[in-house]
Design an enzyme around this catalytic site. Structure first.
Site, short mmCIF file in Angstrom:
data_model
loop_
_atom_site.label_atom_id
_atom_site.label_comp_id
_atom_site.label_asym_id
_atom_site.label_seq_id
_atom_site.Cartn_x
_atom_site.Cartn_y
_atom_site.Cartn_z
N LYS A 47 32.75 44.86 46.95
CA LYS A 47 31.54 44.12 46.59
C LYS A 47 30.36 45.06 46.86
O LYS A 47 29.93 45.22 48.00
CB LYS A 47 31.46 42.85 47.44
N TYR A 79 49.65 49.03 32.25
CA TYR A 79 48.34 49.12 32.92
C TYR A 79 47.34 48.13 32.34
O TYR A 79 46.49 47.60 33.05
CB TYR A 79 47.75 50.53 32.83
N GLU A 119 24.57 33.69 45.12
CA GLU A 119 25.66 34.53 44.61
C GLU A 119 26.47 33.77 43.56
O GLU A 119 26.88 34.33 42.55
CB GLU A 119 26.58 34.98 45.74
N VAL A 154 35.63 37.69 49.92
CA VAL A 154 36.31 38.82 49.29
C VAL A 154 37.78 38.82 49.73
O VAL A 154 38.67 39.19 48.97
CB VAL A 154 35.60 40.15 49.65
N GLU A 155 38.05 38.38 50.94
CA GLU A 155 39.42 38.27 51.43
C GLU A 155 40.25 37.36 50.52
O GLU A 155 41.42 37.65 50.25
CB GLU A 155 39.44 37.72 52.87
#
Length: 122
Positions: free
Chosen positions: A99, A53, A21, A72-73
């Protein structure tokens, strides 16, 4: 509290627990909800009284395409911290990092982490 939603942002990053990854990279998506009082902007039509934005997108890109992390946390927490640091008008934020097609056994569309952070609370 009013909300600004910036949804469906898409990026390519090198995050993950597996070496492949970090080497090959993969897609990451993000949804951001910012909680703030938008009355001043609505009454005056003044961008300086709200959140730009485009800046939300750029900050999200910096985090999701930035320094690789395993979880991901971690990405989600880093992004929420950065949003609260950058936009002092924001009282709270909800950040969701997705993900798609994670490299884990079985069939998954995606995995995601969603967190809510408030200014001044740990």
């Amino acid at each position: 509290m009013d909300k600004i939603l910036v949804q469906g942002m898409r990026f390519y990053g090198y995050h993950g627990a597996f070496p492949e990854e970090n080497k090959l990279g993969q897609r990451f998506y993000a949804d951001v909800t910012l909680e703030l009082d938008t009355r001043g902007a609505g009454e005056t039509d003044d961008l300086s009284k709200t959140v730009n934005y485009a800046k939300v997108y750029e900050l999200t890109k910096e985090v999701l395409e930035g320094e690789p992390v395993k979880l991901v946390e971690t990405l989600t927490a880093q992004l929420s911290d950065r949003l609260l640091e950058e936009f002092s008008i924001v009282e709270a934020c909800v950040v969701k990092v997705i993900k798609p097609d994670p490299p884990i056994p079985g069939h998954y569309d995606s995995v995601a982490v969603e967190i809510r952070r408030e200014r001044g609370k740990d």
